[in-house]
Design an enzyme around this catalytic site. Sequence first.
Site, PDB file in Angstrom:
ATOM      1  N   GLU A 251      62.326  17.510  41.562  1.00  0.00           N
ATOM      2  CA  GLU A 251      63.017  16.789  40.002  1.00  0.00           C
ATOM      3  C   GLU A 251      62.135  16.548  38.963  1.00  0.00           C
ATOM      4  O   GLU A 251      61.316  15.815  39.013  1.00  0.00           O
ATOM      5  CB  GLU A 251      63.592  15.483  40.523  1.00  0.00           C
ATOM      6  CG  GLU A 251      64.575  15.545  41.826  1.00  0.00           C
ATOM      7  CD  GLU A 251      66.022  16.329  41.319  1.00  0.00           C
ATOM      8  OE1 GLU A 251      66.251  16.533  40.205  1.00  0.00           O
ATOM      9  OE2 GLU A 251      66.688  16.506  42.423  1.00  0.00           O
ATOM     10  N   CYS A 285      64.347  11.097  32.389  1.00  0.00           N
ATOM     11  CA  CYS A 285      64.104  12.603  32.491  1.00  0.00           C
ATOM     12  C   CYS A 285      65.588  13.091  31.884  1.00  0.00           C
ATOM     13  O   CYS A 285      65.383  14.291  31.330  1.00  0.00           O
ATOM     14  CB  CYS A 285      64.111  13.051  34.041  1.00  0.00           C
ATOM     15  SG  CYS A 285      65.324  12.526  34.845  1.00  0.00           S
TER      16      CYS A 285
HETATM   17  P1  NAD Z   1      53.383  13.019  36.986  1.00  0.00           P
HETATM   18  O1  NAD Z   1      53.744  14.480  37.517  1.00  0.00           O
HETATM   19  O2  NAD Z   1      52.229  12.831  36.466  1.00  0.00           O
HETATM   20  O3  NAD Z   1      53.032  12.167  38.409  1.00  0.00           O
HETATM   21  C1  NAD Z   1      54.203  12.001  39.382  1.00  0.00           C
HETATM   22  C2  NAD Z   1      53.788  11.582  40.473  1.00  0.00           C
HETATM   23  O4  NAD Z   1      52.808  12.590  41.167  1.00  0.00           O
HETATM   24  C3  NAD Z   1      52.717  10.403  40.600  1.00  0.00           C
HETATM   25  O5  NAD Z   1      52.954   9.434  41.687  1.00  0.00           O
HETATM   26  C4  NAD Z   1      51.504  10.909  40.572  1.00  0.00           C
HETATM   27  O6  NAD Z   1      50.358   9.777  41.183  1.00  0.00           O
HETATM   28  C5  NAD Z   1      51.594  11.936  41.629  1.00  0.00           C
HETATM   29  N1  NAD Z   1      50.424  13.082  41.759  1.00  0.00           N
HETATM   30  C6  NAD Z   1      49.958  13.412  40.472  1.00  0.00           C
HETATM   31  N2  NAD Z   1      49.241  14.581  40.992  1.00  0.00           N
HETATM   32  C7  NAD Z   1      49.535  15.079  42.091  1.00  0.00           C
HETATM   33  C8  NAD Z   1      49.383  16.072  42.947  1.00  0.00           C
HETATM   34  N3  NAD Z   1      48.513  17.109  42.886  1.00  0.00           N
HETATM   35  N4  NAD Z   1      49.833  15.920  44.182  1.00  0.00           N
HETATM   36  C9  NAD Z   1      50.651  15.074  44.562  1.00  0.00           C
HETATM   37  N5  NAD Z   1      50.888  14.045  43.740  1.00  0.00           N
HETATM   38  C10 NAD Z   1      50.445  13.836  42.655  1.00  0.00           C
HETATM   39  O7  NAD Z   1      54.618  12.582  36.326  1.00  0.00           O
HETATM   40  P2  NAD Z   1      54.929  11.077  35.645  1.00  0.00           P
HETATM   41  O8  NAD Z   1      54.045  11.149  34.479  1.00  0.00           O
HETATM   42  O9  NAD Z   1      54.437  10.012  36.704  1.00  0.00           O
HETATM   43  O10 NAD Z   1      56.407  11.013  35.452  1.00  0.00           O
HETATM   44  C11 NAD Z   1      57.150  11.583  34.219  1.00  0.00           C
HETATM   45  C12 NAD Z   1      57.819  12.729  34.549  1.00  0.00           C
HETATM   46  O11 NAD Z   1      58.652  12.727  35.427  1.00  0.00           O
HETATM   47  C13 NAD Z   1      58.552  13.328  33.050  1.00  0.00           C
HETATM   48  O12 NAD Z   1      58.316  14.935  32.947  1.00  0.00           O
HETATM   49  C14 NAD Z   1      60.059  13.196  33.770  1.00  0.00           C
HETATM   50  O13 NAD Z   1      60.832  14.056  32.864  1.00  0.00           O
HETATM   51  C15 NAD Z   1      59.953  13.319  35.148  1.00  0.00           C
HETATM   52  N6  NAD Z   1      60.896  12.904  35.693  1.00  0.00           N
HETATM   53  C16 NAD Z   1      62.025  13.560  36.441  1.00  0.00           C
HETATM   54  C17 NAD Z   1      63.043  12.965  36.874  1.00  0.00           C
HETATM   55  C18 NAD Z   1      64.089  13.977  37.379  1.00  0.00           C
HETATM   56  O14 NAD Z   1      65.287  13.493  38.023  1.00  0.00           O
HETATM   57  N7  NAD Z   1      64.207  15.338  37.070  1.00  0.00           N
HETATM   58  C19 NAD Z   1      63.257  11.678  37.257  1.00  0.00           C
HETATM   59  C20 NAD Z   1      62.029  10.759  36.501  1.00  0.00           C
HETATM   60  C21 NAD Z   1      61.045  11.598  35.843  1.00  0.00           C
END
Ligand code: NAD
Length: 515
Positions: A251, A285
């Site tokens: 997502e 999002c």
């Molecule tokens: P992010 O991708 O920076 O981090 C998300 C998670 O992934 C964190 O827990 C982080 O520690 C972890 N992570 C980072 N690198 C990783 C790797 N290589 N392998 C595994 N895990 C890793 O995202 P964010 O800044 O925390 O969240 C914001 C984003 O989330 C926005 O783009 C938003 O649109 C999206 N979002 C989407 C939805 C949806 O339902 N589509 C819902 C909420 C947020």
Amino acid sequence: MASVEQQGAEAAAVAQGAVTAIPVVNPATGEVVATVPRAGADEVREIVERARRVQPGWEALGFQERGRILLRAQKWVIDQRERIIDAIVSETGKTYEDALAAEVAYAAHALGFWARSAPRYLADERVRSSSMLVKGRRLAVRWRPLGVVGVIGPWNYPLTNSFGDCIPALAAGNAVVLKPSEITPLTSLVMRECMEACGLPPDVFAVATGAADTGRAVVDEVDMVMFTGSTRTGRQVAIRAAERLIPCSLELGGKDPMIVLRDADLERAANVAVFYAMQNGGQTCIAVERVYVEAPVHDEFVAKVRDKVVALRQGPSGGPGTAEVGAVTFPPQLDVIERQVADAIAKGARVLVGGRRREGSGMFFEPTVIDDATQEMAVMTEETFGPTLPIMKVRDAEEAIRLANDSIYGLGGSVFTKDLARGEAIARRLRSGAVCVNDAAINYVALELPMGGAKQSGLGQRHGAGGIRKYCEPQTIVVSRGFPRRDMHMFPYTARGTKRVVAVLKLLYGRGRRR
Ligand code: NAD
């Protein structure tokens, strides 16, 4: 109390793996509210091993017993709502109402929904086949839990988009290891306490706090990954999952368009635009991230939006009813918002309200309305994730549809018109996971509806039948009651037998008719 720059530096150090314990900062006040451990690869392996050992027992409990525990958790969430809201507000800087309505209410609803719906969505399916070869056999498909599911969450909804995705995985009979965002780990720890208090057997639900390296370790160990976060990280998770040949559900980011046609109820359209652009500080999002308005109603729509945004109160949450717009949770996000607004101004847009980060302590960006936006501006094409509402005047619906689809993202979208049939026809032409007519984002609360992204907004869905079946593998069962007298699979092959097969094939399929 840390300055905005210090908070940014700390977040960067955490992300780069330069610290072993992770400070959690309230972005609305700058205060460090807690410190959490950073789970290394060995620790994650041990957590997953323990989860794997207890998972068969959890699966064996069956839907009813698992559902009973989830329903106890539902009551716990309501009874302990103030504690949960405190945790959410302290680590995100969002308002009391954003924590209550979009997180606590969601979790309470979801716990009951999955407790009751799991048996229905995952019931054995009896299948009737058109193949002659399986005549007389009993055919069934059952949904078997995958084992240990890793849920990796973002910082914008530490309850809904982290623990929320664990609920169907648990209801299906999996053990779950949750890796919350390093920016907002506290809510997940409260939910671990909740599940323990409600009788979940030890180790069936574990929380591994940490940053990207902890997330990578989770992907390396579990049997399936449910990831919510940025498109950039989602791609990395998908690559690693492909290497391990484990399923993943993603997502990801969005840039949801709103289309306002000339016959729209402008008051309603303006209310929805302002609410879904500013709610949760725009850090959703499926926030309204850009608006296309038909020229004849552009000025009136913009005036309504401006008046509504001017009236919004922003600040640290002082409890119920104290602010509409909270803080920017993730320090580097302030720079992203600022850069996009500056780019829009440089390319000819007009800022009608806000447009700046707020002076003083805490990380706030003023609720902002941008008019005369064009598709060349970053604010119309890149995910902003802030309290901004850019508006563009368009000639007609066709131009709006073309521009709405001109995006790498395809999460949600909305169309405003009094002609419902036309609105639905336009909705069907938008390449997005969900489109609402005369509403926005409301599909998220109907847990029966699949929610997921088209294009680079994701793979797979949460909610609906697919939202729980993805945590299972279908297993096909064929039961033969006994061998028929003449079994078609018997050796040896004979010319007579083969002739008979050809005759049967001609009879069945050789007439070019629909059977
Ligand atoms: P992010 O991708 O920076 O981090 C998300 C998670 O992934 C964190 O827990 C982080 O520690 C972890 N992570 C980072 N690198 C990783 C790797 N290589 N392998 C595994 N895990 C890793 O995202 P964010 O800044 O925390 O969240 C914001 C984003 O989330 C926005 O783009 C938003 O649109 C999206 N979002 C989407 C939805 C949806 O339902 N589509 C819902 C909420 C947020």
